[in-house]
Design a protein around this motif. Structure first.
Motif, short mmCIF file in Angstrom:
data_model
loop_
_atom_site.label_atom_id
_atom_site.label_comp_id
_atom_site.label_asym_id
_atom_site.label_seq_id
_atom_site.Cartn_x
_atom_site.Cartn_y
_atom_site.Cartn_z
N UNK A 1 0.76 -0.89 0.19
CA UNK A 1 -0.15 -0.44 0.10
C UNK A 1 1.00 0.88 0.19
N UNK A 2 1.01 2.15 -0.95
CA UNK A 2 1.70 3.91 -1.00
C UNK A 2 0.29 4.11 -0.64
N UNK A 3 1.55 5.01 0.21
CA UNK A 3 0.47 6.47 1.16
C UNK A 3 1.09 8.12 1.15
N UNK A 4 2.14 7.44 0.27
CA UNK A 4 2.52 8.60 -0.05
C UNK A 4 3.66 9.36 -0.74
N UNK A 5 3.88 10.28 -1.70
CA UNK A 5 4.57 10.03 -2.38
C UNK A 5 5.31 11.15 -3.72
N UNK B 1 8.34 7.19 -2.64
CA UNK B 1 7.11 6.69 -2.78
C UNK B 1 7.25 6.11 -0.82
N UNK B 2 6.33 5.84 -0.26
CA UNK B 2 6.55 5.25 1.11
C UNK B 2 5.16 4.58 1.19
N UNK B 3 4.78 4.01 1.92
CA UNK B 3 3.68 2.96 2.44
C UNK B 3 3.63 2.42 3.53
N UNK B 4 3.40 1.18 3.29
CA UNK B 4 3.45 -0.04 3.42
C UNK B 4 3.34 -1.20 3.32
N UNK B 5 4.31 -2.55 3.79
CA UNK B 5 4.25 -3.67 2.60
C UNK B 5 4.32 -5.34 3.61
N UNK B 6 3.39 -6.24 3.31
CA UNK B 6 3.41 -7.55 4.52
C UNK B 6 4.51 -8.62 3.10
N UNK C 1 4.80 3.56 6.32
CA UNK C 1 5.25 5.24 6.38
C UNK C 1 3.63 5.83 5.92
N UNK C 2 3.05 6.77 6.13
CA UNK C 2 2.10 8.05 5.90
C UNK C 2 2.44 9.09 5.03
N UNK C 3 4.02 9.58 5.15
CA UNK C 3 4.15 10.70 4.09
C UNK C 3 5.31 10.79 4.38
N UNK C 4 6.05 11.71 3.05
CA UNK C 4 7.49 12.31 2.66
C UNK C 4 7.44 12.79 2.31
N UNK C 5 8.99 13.95 2.81
CA UNK C 5 9.58 14.97 1.94
C UNK C 5 10.58 15.02 1.35
N UNK C 6 11.37 15.45 0.73
CA UNK C 6 12.10 15.24 0.41
C UNK C 6 12.96 17.00 0.02
N UNK C 7 14.45 16.40 0.12
CA UNK C 7 15.02 18.55 0.23
C UNK C 7 16.59 17.95 0.05
N UNK C 8 17.19 18.24 -1.24
CA UNK C 8 18.70 18.39 -0.85
C UNK C 8 19.05 17.33 -1.37
N UNK C 9 18.08 16.27 -1.65
CA UNK C 9 18.71 14.62 -2.08
C UNK C 9 18.35 14.08 -1.01
N UNK C 10 17.59 14.40 0.72
CA UNK C 10 17.49 13.50 1.30
C UNK C 10 16.23 13.87 2.03
N UNK C 11 15.40 12.35 1.83
CA UNK C 11 14.54 12.01 2.37
C UNK C 11 14.10 11.49 4.39
N UNK C 12 12.80 12.50 4.48
CA UNK C 12 12.05 12.74 5.87
C UNK C 12 11.09 11.80 5.95
N UNK D 1 6.65 18.32 6.69
CA UNK D 1 7.64 19.06 5.95
C UNK D 1 8.77 19.37 6.75
N UNK D 2 9.58 19.93 4.96
CA UNK D 2 10.73 20.59 5.63
C UNK D 2 11.01 21.68 5.28
N UNK D 3 11.43 22.73 5.83
CA UNK D 3 12.11 24.10 5.53
C UNK D 3 13.36 24.45 5.21
N UNK D 4 13.16 25.74 4.21
CA UNK D 4 14.52 25.90 3.89
C UNK D 4 16.04 25.59 4.42
#
Length: 365
Positions: free
Chosen positions: A198-202, A212-217, A263-274, A326-329
């Motif tokens: 199940x994909x929850x966020x992109x 993409x983040x989510x959950x899998x069995x 995994x419910x939510x995802x952010x990306x900044x400067x080639x780093x994933x949160x 979310x991630x700020x500058x």
């Protein structure tokens, strides 16, 4: 939110008097079988930067159920939405897939782009096969290409240049990129193993890498350069990143412990994933307090190559879930979610715990 600070919201409503203004669809479509409500449409609303005015607000839907689940906005103020619909008369324009495929009553994913005024559709399309689909989240790059993720049970889900051309069992996640004018799929692929995925966020980077983040069995979920190559529990979170042309994975990994993780939510900044989500315990953490209760929120920071550099719990003695990140500058991390823990760790709080489940927001340096 757009560059001017206007906020864009998507959801669904059964209200015939939902506040609308300057919208592409001014009225809620009456249901074919109005047993529980007169209508059931999604809505898209744009609020002014100070929150005092509705700049536009519109229904969007047909004569069955329509649910808006994800929204993104480009630099010009065009809004991109995804979700799921049961309506064979969902408003369609310049569509990749103009027809509702599959069994009536099933849900189909959709993707729609509204112009900057909210009064017109640029394109709107179904996205699905003969089974059932749900669009979970959407992102947009600097060129106006929309990236959509969700879940599908269809063996004939529309694919294009896929890294995984066929499902492997259960429910699979999907990832699709639409051309800026909505005229074609740049790529579309299944992503999953033999279980339920199940994909929850992109999120999409400036270079066009979709994550993409989510959950899998699934114990055979596709992994590449994985910090955790094997399933640890009944259900693990996952994080996967697709190359810009959609043909391969940069990295893909489980994230979890021996319990249940998502995994419910995802952010990306400067080639780093949160990533944030929820865990029922023993999630691999690099620092912070031990697990606190029935379930905890977690935050993980992952490098472009897929290495987990930081992870920690958020929670107390009851149930807690991270739902948004979310991630700020400056690199500060903002996490939102829900807690049922009276001892949820607070710092400089606006409000103490009120009981029966509270929203929380936290800022990390």
């Amino acid at each position: 939110v757009d560059p001017t600070g206007s906020a864009y919201v998507v959801g669904n409503t059964v209200s015939t008097d939902f506040p609308v203004a300057n919208g592409v669809q001014p009225t809620c479509t009456p249901l074919e079988q109005p047993a529980y409500a007169p209508c059931d449409d999604m809505f898209v609303t744009k609020l002014s930067p100070d929150g005092t005015a509705i700049e536009y607000s519109t229904y969007l839907g047909g004569a069955t159920g329509d649910i808006g689940a994800g929204i993104a906005v480009d630099a010009s103020g065009n809004a991109y939405v995804t979700g799921m619909t049961q309506s064979a008369d969902f408003p369609i324009l310049n569509a990749i897939q103009p027809d509702f495929r599959g069994t009536p009553g099933f849900f189909k994913a959709f993707v729609a782009k509204l112009d900057s005024t909210g009064s017109g559709l640029v394109y709107s399309t179904y996205l699905g096969g003969s089974g059932e689909e749900r669009g979970s989240a959407i992102a947009v790059d600097g060129q106006g290409s929309a990236y959509v993720t969700g879940i599908t049970s269809s063996s004939d889900f529309p694919t294009a240049s896929p890294l995984q051309p066929a499902p492997r069992g259960g429910m699979d996640a999907f990832v699709a990129k639409l051309m800026p004018d909505g005229s074609a799929l740049a790529y579309s692929t299944f992503l999953g193993g033999q279980g339920h995925d199940i994909a929850n966020d992109i999120a999409v980077s400036d270079e066009g890498y979709a994550s993409i983040t989510g959950e899998t069995d699934s114990d055979d979920f596709p992994t590449v350069n994985a910090s955790q190559p094997t399933l640890q529990g009944g259900k693990d979170a996952f994080l996967a990143t697709v190359v810009p042309d959609g043909t391969a994975l940069v990295h893909s990994s489980y994230l979890g412990g021996p319990g249940f993780d998502s995994g419910w939510s995802l952010a990306v900044a400067n080639r780093t994933y949160y990533v944030t989500g929820t865990t029922s315990g023993d999630f691999p953490v690099t620092e912070g307090q031990p697990p606190g209760g029935l379930s905890d929120a977690f935050v993980a920071i992952v490098s472009f190559e897929g290495a987990v550099g930081y992870s920690r719990y958020f929670g107390g003695a009851d149930a807690d879930q991270g739902s948004g990140i979310a991630v700020d500058g400056a690199g500060n991390i903002y996490v939102a979610g829900v807690t049922y823990s009276q001892d949820y760790p607070v710092r400089n709080p606006i409000q103490a715990y009120s009981g029966n489940g509270d929203f929380f927001i936290a800022k990390l340096s």
